[in-house]
Design a protein around this motif. Structure first.
Motif, PDB file in Angstrom:
ATOM      1  N   THR A 143      16.305  19.457  39.266  1.00  0.00           N
ATOM      2  CA  THR A 143      14.835  20.126  39.816  1.00  0.00           C
ATOM      3  C   THR A 143      13.923  19.053  39.960  1.00  0.00           C
ATOM      4  OG1 THR A 143      15.934  22.090  40.556  1.00  0.00           O
ATOM      5  CG2 THR A 143      13.500  22.070  40.503  1.00  0.00           C
ATOM      6  N   TRP A 149      18.144  20.729  34.877  1.00  0.00           N
ATOM      7  CA  TRP A 149      18.042  22.342  34.142  1.00  0.00           C
ATOM      8  C   TRP A 149      18.541  22.976  32.443  1.00  0.00           C
ATOM      9  CZ3 TRP A 149      21.333  24.555  39.198  1.00  0.00           C
ATOM     10  CH2 TRP A 149      20.532  24.712  40.359  1.00  0.00           C
ATOM     11  N   SER A 153      15.918  21.046  45.161  1.00  0.00           N
ATOM     12  CA  SER A 153      17.118  20.964  43.980  1.00  0.00           C
ATOM     13  C   SER A 153      18.363  20.458  44.243  1.00  0.00           C
ATOM     14  CB  SER A 153      17.454  21.916  43.621  1.00  0.00           C
ATOM     15  OG  SER A 153      16.159  22.906  42.337  1.00  0.00           O
ATOM     16  N   VAL A 204      14.635  28.805  37.226  1.00  0.00           N
ATOM     17  CA  VAL A 204      14.870  26.807  37.605  1.00  0.00           C
ATOM     18  C   VAL A 204      13.289  27.299  38.409  1.00  0.00           C
ATOM     19  CG1 VAL A 204      15.508  25.547  39.287  1.00  0.00           C
ATOM     20  CG2 VAL A 204      16.808  26.982  37.474  1.00  0.00           C
TER      21      VAL A 204
END
Length: 247
Positions: free
Chosen positions: A122, A92, A136, A79
């Motif tokens: 995010t 994601w 996030s 991420v």
């Protein structure tokens, strides 16, 4: 899903956050509005090796945070890697568009699911002179993050991360230029690759004076060479790439 009016209310509230506990409470409220479980605001650094190098506020399970830190994933987490290649943020389940999967990513994501962390959203934070960062929000496994969540978090992510930066370093609210106008002028020409004697002619000073300005500039940035001085001044915003590229 929260409305843009709710986003504006959060932007107002974040301006009045006074400490990390207040910031965490605000992030908890965002989670409630989004219907998710987790939040994480963090610089992408190795917090075990350098705990004071960045900001981190989260409500992830402590076992997950410990597993994450022990494997030094602050920089290599999938991420985090994807956020370093995005300007606007992402869901994601779409992050492979920004950074191709690597060996070990599946294990990381599976371990996250084992700790109750599934899909998420995010928003990156790219600030010159600082480590990359992001904010996030994540849902429990079995629930997918949706585009409306991304739109909402995009509208509040920047102000929230900025509030965290100012809490961690109040001096950022009143930045002071490190270089004088003359030092900056000499540095820009030096960064272009111009020799001292030519800089002296261009700016109307003696070569010795130009050398003195560059020496003092290096001292202000604690740089032992011209290249490091230019890099630090670029990151700090005292000079820009446009300054150097301009003919």
């Amino acid at each position: 899903m929260p409305t843009m009016d709710a986003a504006r209310a959060f932007e107002h509230d974040v301006m009045h956050v006074e400490d990390e506990a207040g910031l965490a409470a605000l992030l908890e409220e965002v989670c409630k509005r989004l219907g998710c479980s987790w939040f994480a605001l963090s610089h992408h650094v190795d917090f075990l090796a350098a705990p004071d190098r960045g900001i981190r506020v989260h409500n992830y399970p402590e076992d997950w945070a410990l597993w994450f830190d022990r494997r030094r994933l602050g920089i290599s987490d999938p991420v985090h890697r994807a956020s370093q290649r995005s300007a606007a943020g992402f869901l994601w389940h779409n992050m492979a568009r920004y950074d191709p999967p690597r060996e070990g990513d599946a294990e990381i994501l599976e371990e996250a699911r084992r700790h109750g962390i599934g899909d998420g959203v995010t928003i990156p934070a790219h600030i010159p002179g600082e480590a990359h960062g992001s904010i996030s929000f994540a849902w429990e496994p079995g629930r997918a993050a949706i585009p409306e969540a991304l739109a909402f978090v995009r509208s509040i992510g920047g102000p929230i991360f900025e509030a965290a930066r100012l809490l961690a370093n109040p001096g950022l609210a009143n930045p002071i230029a490190r270089l004088t106008d003359r030092q900056r002028e000499c540095l820009i020409w030096a960064a272009k690759g111009t020799p001292v004697w030519a800089i002296a002619r261009i700016v109307g000073l003696s070569p010795d004076t130009v050398k003195e300005h560059l020496k003092n500039a290096r001292a202000r940035y604690d740089a032992n060479g011209g290249t490091l001085l230019a890099v630090r001044a670029l990151y700090d915003g005292d000079i820009s790439f446009a300054d150097i590229a301009q003919r």
